[in-house]
Enzyme design. Structure first.
Site, PDB file in Angstrom:
ATOM      1  N   LYS A 219      43.872  50.439   3.829  1.00 37.77           N
ATOM      2  CA  LYS A 219      44.450  50.046   5.116  1.00 37.77           C
ATOM      3  C   LYS A 219      45.030  48.653   4.964  1.00 37.77           C
ATOM      4  O   LYS A 219      44.320  47.708   4.613  1.00 37.77           O
ATOM      5  CB  LYS A 219      43.375  50.046   6.211  1.00 37.77           C
ATOM      6  CG  LYS A 219      43.809  49.349   7.513  1.00 37.77           C
ATOM      7  CD  LYS A 219      42.729  49.390   8.599  1.00 37.77           C
ATOM      8  CE  LYS A 219      43.114  48.532   9.813  1.00 37.77           C
ATOM      9  NZ  LYS A 219      42.092  48.542  10.884  1.00 37.77           N
TER      10      LYS A 219
ATOM     11  N   ASP B 195      46.512  42.485  13.052  1.00 42.15           N
ATOM     12  CA  ASP B 195      46.160  43.465  14.085  1.00 42.15           C
ATOM     13  C   ASP B 195      45.903  42.746  15.406  1.00 42.15           C
ATOM     14  O   ASP B 195      44.797  42.269  15.662  1.00 42.15           O
ATOM     15  CB  ASP B 195      44.913  44.250  13.645  1.00 42.15           C
ATOM     16  CG  ASP B 195      44.506  45.291  14.683  1.00 42.15           C
ATOM     17  OD1 ASP B 195      45.312  45.566  15.609  1.00 42.15           O
ATOM     18  OD2 ASP B 195      43.383  45.827  14.570  1.00 42.15           O
TER      19      ASP B 195
ATOM     20  N   LYS C 154      43.900  42.690  21.889  1.00 39.36           N
ATOM     21  CA  LYS C 154      42.562  42.148  21.670  1.00 39.36           C
ATOM     22  C   LYS C 154      42.384  40.859  22.457  1.00 39.36           C
ATOM     23  O   LYS C 154      43.352  40.157  22.728  1.00 39.36           O
ATOM     24  CB  LYS C 154      42.373  41.828  20.173  1.00 39.36           C
ATOM     25  CG  LYS C 154      42.220  43.028  19.273  1.00 39.36           C
ATOM     26  CD  LYS C 154      42.026  42.586  17.826  1.00 39.36           C
ATOM     27  CE  LYS C 154      41.893  43.782  16.892  1.00 39.36           C
ATOM     28  NZ  LYS C 154      40.715  44.602  17.130  1.00 39.36           N
TER      29      LYS C 154
ATOM     30  N   ASP D 233      42.987  42.092   8.277  1.00 37.67           N
ATOM     31  CA  ASP D 233      42.847  43.531   8.512  1.00 37.67           C
ATOM     32  C   ASP D 233      43.558  44.361   7.427  1.00 37.67           C
ATOM     33  O   ASP D 233      43.725  45.566   7.556  1.00 37.67           O
ATOM     34  CB  ASP D 233      43.407  43.863   9.908  1.00 37.67           C
ATOM     35  CG  ASP D 233      42.775  45.111  10.514  1.00 37.67           C
ATOM     36  OD1 ASP D 233      41.692  45.518  10.044  1.00 37.67           O
ATOM     37  OD2 ASP D 233      43.375  45.678  11.447  1.00 37.67           O
TER      38      ASP D 233
ATOM     39  N   ASP E 181      44.779  49.890  19.676  1.00 37.36           N
ATOM     40  CA  ASP E 181      43.994  49.062  18.749  1.00 37.36           C
ATOM     41  C   ASP E 181      43.228  49.911  17.728  1.00 37.36           C
ATOM     42  O   ASP E 181      42.663  49.379  16.777  1.00 37.36           O
ATOM     43  CB  ASP E 181      43.035  48.177  19.550  1.00 37.36           C
ATOM     44  CG  ASP E 181      42.475  47.028  18.743  1.00 37.36           C
ATOM     45  OD1 ASP E 181      42.986  46.768  17.631  1.00 37.36           O
ATOM     46  OD2 ASP E 181      41.520  46.379  19.230  1.00 37.36           O
TER      47      ASP E 181
ATOM     48  N   GLU F 126      44.342  51.561  15.256  1.00 37.95           N
ATOM     49  CA  GLU F 126      45.578  51.804  14.515  1.00 37.95           C
ATOM     50  C   GLU F 126      45.356  52.115  13.032  1.00 37.95           C
ATOM     51  O   GLU F 126      46.161  52.774  12.405  1.00 37.95           O
ATOM     52  CB  GLU F 126      46.517  50.590  14.648  1.00 37.95           C
ATOM     53  CG  GLU F 126      46.260  49.436  13.679  1.00 37.95           C
ATOM     54  CD  GLU F 126      44.905  48.774  13.837  1.00 37.95           C
ATOM     55  OE1 GLU F 126      44.312  48.908  14.920  1.00 37.95           O
ATOM     56  OE2 GLU F 126      44.433  48.138  12.871  1.00 37.95           O
TER      57      GLU F 126
ATOM     58  N   ARG G  62      43.280  54.036  11.458  1.00 41.94           N
ATOM     59  CA  ARG G  62      43.127  55.472  11.152  1.00 41.94           C
ATOM     60  C   ARG G  62      44.472  56.193  11.196  1.00 41.94           C
ATOM     61  O   ARG G  62      44.670  57.177  10.488  1.00 41.94           O
ATOM     62  CB  ARG G  62      42.106  56.087  12.131  1.00 41.94           C
ATOM     63  CG  ARG G  62      42.506  56.027  13.570  1.00 41.94           C
ATOM     64  CD  ARG G  62      41.325  56.164  14.523  1.00 41.94           C
ATOM     65  NE  ARG G  62      40.525  54.951  14.617  1.00 41.94           N
ATOM     66  CZ  ARG G  62      39.429  54.832  15.365  1.00 41.94           C
ATOM     67  NH1 ARG G  62      38.989  55.845  16.079  1.00 41.94           N
ATOM     68  NH2 ARG G  62      38.768  53.692  15.409  1.00 41.94           N
TER      69      ARG G  62
HETATM   70  N1  BES Z   1      40.757  46.065  12.666  1.00 42.73           N
HETATM   71  C1  BES Z   1      39.916  46.503  13.722  1.00 42.73           C
HETATM   72  C2  BES Z   1      38.445  46.582  13.321  1.00 42.73           C
HETATM   73  C3  BES Z   1      37.759  45.291  12.990  1.00 42.73           C
HETATM   74  C4  BES Z   1      37.030  44.618  13.942  1.00 42.73           C
HETATM   75  C5  BES Z   1      37.804  44.794  11.711  1.00 42.73           C
HETATM   76  C6  BES Z   1      36.371  43.443  13.609  1.00 42.73           C
HETATM   77  C7  BES Z   1      37.144  43.614  11.385  1.00 42.73           C
HETATM   78  C8  BES Z   1      36.427  42.948  12.328  1.00 42.73           C
HETATM   79  C9  BES Z   1      40.343  47.889  14.173  1.00 42.73           C
HETATM   80  O1  BES Z   1      41.704  48.167  14.077  1.00 42.73           O
HETATM   81  C10 BES Z   1      40.003  48.017  15.616  1.00 42.73           C
HETATM   82  O2  BES Z   1      40.558  47.304  16.401  1.00 42.73           O
HETATM   83  N2  BES Z   1      39.092  48.909  15.919  1.00 42.73           N
HETATM   84  C11 BES Z   1      38.648  49.104  17.251  1.00 42.73           C
HETATM   85  C12 BES Z   1      38.641  50.586  17.528  1.00 42.73           C
HETATM   86  C13 BES Z   1      38.455  50.936  18.973  1.00 42.73           C
HETATM   87  C14 BES Z   1      39.668  50.533  19.770  1.00 42.73           C
HETATM   88  C15 BES Z   1      38.238  52.429  19.083  1.00 42.73           C
HETATM   89  C16 BES Z   1      37.242  48.524  17.374  1.00 42.73           C
HETATM   90  O3  BES Z   1      36.474  48.597  16.408  1.00 42.73           O
HETATM   91  O4  BES Z   1      36.940  47.956  18.414  1.00 42.73           O
HETATM   92 ZN    ZN Z   2      42.714  47.106  12.646  1.00 40.74          ZN
HETATM   93 MN    MN Z   3      42.794  47.501  15.742  1.00 43.28          MN
END
Ligand code: BES
Ligand code: ZN
Ligand code: MN
Length: 498
Positions: free
Chosen positions: A264, A269, A276, A287, A346, A348, A350
């Site tokens: 990824k 992000d 966020k 990210d 967010d 994204e 996947r």
């Molecule tokens: N890149 C983030 C996950 C992340 C969070 C990585 C903290 C490193 C530190 C990912 O793209 C994300 O935002 N995931 C969300 C998914 C949710 C919206 C279903 C999450 O984990 O909150």
């Molecule tokens: Zn992300």
């Molecule tokens: Mn995200």
């Protein structure tokens, strides 16, 4: 400023500012070290007693101006109880020694001997690997040297005094390849988003051609032709165009199925329209740690001319809010033909991986696919920063990853998959939706990925906790950890080289 490290392997201790010796619990030195220690008369025992130093693992003893030795400083590193030390232990010891190097020291000798006797060549290389990783610092954007640093040397000569310098030097060519791979991954993770956007990331990955790696870069037009609607959808709110980079190292048998690694690479992000919160958003420059690991790994494999056919593929995007950005409720069509309803922009990573995993599987028919991704905050809640989450459809691959994790210290913890979780991402309007709700968030993310890997043996490593901001330890003081390069290098070396 981090000093450049130069390693010298020799059978004698060269001129130096510091001498490092190892000793096991109860002040047990190896024979050659004991001869050096005896030159101090009883003074080392005295210093040890004053400091309650006995050689416990993780402890050290600093002796300034040791009378009887022609060196201004002696550092004794404890190695603990007399069990045989593994390659992971030795790497940590090398890191610990580097951590004890005084700021002003420009030359040091590490006496490569334990209480149990002299070290073999690859054990000496393990020490050197630890020292190199510990010595890393990312200071590219520090234009002012601090007072302290001003006095520090620009270059540090680290001399490993060992019984077999030629063999150690040779073993180090492999160690150096791995170290360079980790350093490359760390640099990429630490770079800010304004510098390292998808196009620039693709250019840096393209530099692997110098090592004999075949590199292809797909632009958006090529992706559109392939039907990568999910990946393109994520990137469409950004001023920076998406890229997919495919790296191929063919060191194995001609025509043998490759092993494949997918990363990824979200260069920043913001969350997109599902934006966020501001707090810690700056961390989202990291990210792309999964993609960084894949580039670092392919670098390591190529640099040490690994006898394996390996493919690395990374999906590079920036996730931004904009008039052109994708909306919650949008439905995208993936390259596999399956459709995804966007619930939260967010989620994204996947979406990016869905298309790259399918592409790699279809084009290369790999022996296995392992993807790495800073995919969910949920995995950080579950496992913290010590273990990455491991999800797999294949027992053998999972077992091997767990073993490689224990061997390198880059540990993985198996998490469940199953149809009960899978149905949480069924959608009213499309084949699936891109989020499955708060509970089991790391698992539902993995379930989505699994829908794009078919029957191919596959493992997903959720490295949101380990890839960046990870705890500072004997081997890493950097924000970007380069996590996964050593783990996967070990996996390949132990099982997939001819
Ligand atoms: N890149 C983030 C996950 C992340 C969070 C990585 C903290 C490193 C530190 C990912 O793209 C994300 O935002 N995931 C969300 C998914 C949710 C919206 C279903 C999450 O984990 O909150
Ligand atoms: Zn992300
Ligand atoms: Mn995200």
């Amino acid at each position: 400023m981090a000093a450049a490290l130069k390693f010298v392997f020799s059978s004698f201790a060269v001129r130096r500012d510091v001498l490092f010796l190892f000793c096991a619990e109860n002040m047990k030195f190896g024979p050659a070290s004991r001869r050096i220690v005896s030159r101090l008369g009883g003074r080392l025992r005295g210093a040890a007693a004053a400091d309650h130093f006995t050689g416990k693992s993780g402890s050290s003893l600093d002796v300034i101006a040791p009378a009887g030795l022609d060196v201004p400083r002696l550092v004794v590193i404890g190695t603990g109880k007399g069990r045989t030390l593994t390659s992971r232990d030795l790497t940590k010891l090398g890191g610990a020694a580097m951590g004890k190097l005084p700021k002003a020291a420009a030359a040091a000798t590490i006496f490569a001997e334990l209480g149990s006797g002299v070290l073999k060549a690859d054990q000496v290389a393990d020490l050197a690997l630890g020292a190199r990783l510990r010595g890393y610092a990312f200071d590219l954007y520090k234009t002012k040297r601090k007072d302290d640093d001003e006095k520090g040397p620009k270059r540090i000569d680290l001399n490993f005094a060992c019984s077999n310098p030629a063999a150690a030097e040779k073993a180090w060519t492999r160690g150096a390849a791995i170290a360079d791979g980790v350093v490359l991954a760390r640099d990429l993770v630490n770079e800010p988003g304004n510098v390292l956007y998808p196009g620039e990331f693709a250019r840096r990955a393209s530099a692997l051609t110098k090592l004999g790696v075949g590199v292809e870069v797909l632009d958006v037009a090529a992706m559109r032709k392939l039907g990568m609607g999910a990946l393109i959808g994520v990137a469409q709110g950004s001023a920076h165009e998406a890229r997919v980079v495919i790296m191929r190292w063919n060191g194995g048998k001609r025509g043998a199925d490759p092993v494949a690694f997918v990363g990824k690479g979200v260069c920043f992000d913001s969350g997109g329209l599902s934006i966020k919160p501001a707090q810690n958003m700056e961390d989202m420059k990291g990210d792309m740690a999964g993609a960084a690991c894949v580039v670092g790994l392919i670098h390591a494999l190529a640099a040490r001319k690994a006898k394996v056919n390996a493919v690395g593929a990374i999906g590079l995007v920036e996730n931004m809010p904009d008039g052109k950005a994708q909306r919650p409720g949008d439905i995208v069509k993936t390259m596999s033909g399956q459709t995804i309803e966007i619930i939260n922009t967010d989620a994204e990573g996947r979406l990016v991986l869905a298309d790259v995993l399918h592409y790699v599987n279809k084009r290369f028919k790999p022996k296995f696919m392992i993807n790495l991704a800073t995919l969910t905050g949920a995995i950080v809640v579950a496992l913290g920063q010590e273990y990455a989450g491991l999800f797999s459809n294949d027992e053998k691959l999972a077992e091997r990853l767990i073993k490689a994790g224990d061997a390198t210290g880059e540990r993985v913890w198996r998490m469940p998959l199953g149809p009960e979780y899978d149905k949480l991402i069924d959608s009213k309007f499309a084949d699936m939706k891109n989020t499955g709700g708060r509970s089991g968030g790391a698992i539902t993310a993995a379930q989505l990925l699994q829908r794009f890997v078919d029957k191919t043996p596959w493992a997903h490593l959720d490295i949101a906790g380990t890839g960046m901001g990870s705890p500072q330890n004997d081997l890493n003081r950097s924000w970007g950890s380069g996590w996964g390069v050593r783990l996967l290098e070990r996996l390949v070396e132990d099982h997939y080289e001819r």
